[in-house]
Design an enzyme around this catalytic site. Sequence first.
Site, PDB file in Angstrom:
ATOM      1  N   ASP A   1       0.860  -1.182   0.000  1.00  0.00           N
ATOM      2  CA  ASP A   1       0.000   0.000   0.000  1.00  0.00           C
ATOM      3  C   ASP A   1       0.896   1.230   0.000  1.00  0.00           C
ATOM      4  OD1 ASP A   1      -2.255  -1.598   0.129  1.00  0.00           O
ATOM      5  OD2 ASP A   1      -2.453  -1.441   2.295  1.00  0.00           O
TER       6      ASP A   1
ATOM      7  N   ASP B   1     -13.453  -5.672  -2.221  1.00  0.00           N
ATOM      8  CA  ASP B   1     -13.313  -5.637  -0.761  1.00  0.00           C
ATOM      9  C   ASP B   1     -14.674  -6.004  -0.181  1.00  0.00           C
ATOM     10  OD1 ASP B   1     -10.726  -4.717  -1.114  1.00  0.00           O
ATOM     11  OD2 ASP B   1     -11.297  -2.611  -0.946  1.00  0.00           O
TER      12      ASP B   1
END
Length: 252
Positions: A11, A130
């Site tokens: 990330d 997600d």
Amino acid sequence: MVAKRIIPCLDVNEGRTVKGINFVSLRDVGDPVELGAHYAREGADELVYLDISATHEGRHTFTKLVERIADHINIPFTVGGGISTMEDAERLLNAGADKISVNSAAIANPQIIDTLANRYGNQFVVSAIDAKLTPDGRWLATTHGGRRLTDKELFAWAHEVQERGAGEILLTSMEHDGVRQGYPCDLYAELCSQLSIPVIASGGAGSIQDIADVLTKGKADAALAASIFHYGTYKISEVKKALAEQGINVRL
């Protein structure tokens, strides 16, 4: 038999690799290019870089970063985060990315998957989902880093993105992300049995056995992990050796 893949996830926020729990409480864990090169040397099959920067300047920084990654890393890498237009995708592919991952933008405008697949080919398009388990037992897709629940049921949405041309699905369980308590293998097994495209399992790796379980019991084609690699809990070579000893086909 196609080899199972081990994929570190990085990330990126304003040019630095960060890690959190359930997508919050972010900590700096290093330079994305250096980390990626290290993982490539360790035997990673691919890398995933997700841009979590919220600003326009952050997006510009990420594009420059993708150019650096392409110059220094010799394994395939996927980029995602904030990609909402063809121009976004084209900019990052031109910078050197091998694949594009779309998530919130695809839920808002599913046609973007068709457009990307038609323009670049299915193999360039990864649909990131997600998912969150609701109190009534349904798995629903979320947006904005898991903060917003949608009405898209996981399995129906996964079938739709496959039909629209996504070449791969990257599924993260929001409940399991960053807590290192294992992947929801039953969920992955059900999804993989329904689809014809590869599924990457994300969210939950705390041990080598967790990875082994999601690749066998969970039927996933690849396991994505972050914390266990970023914090040095395991080396990728160590993970692969242990998986091979369990009879799991991996590239050594």
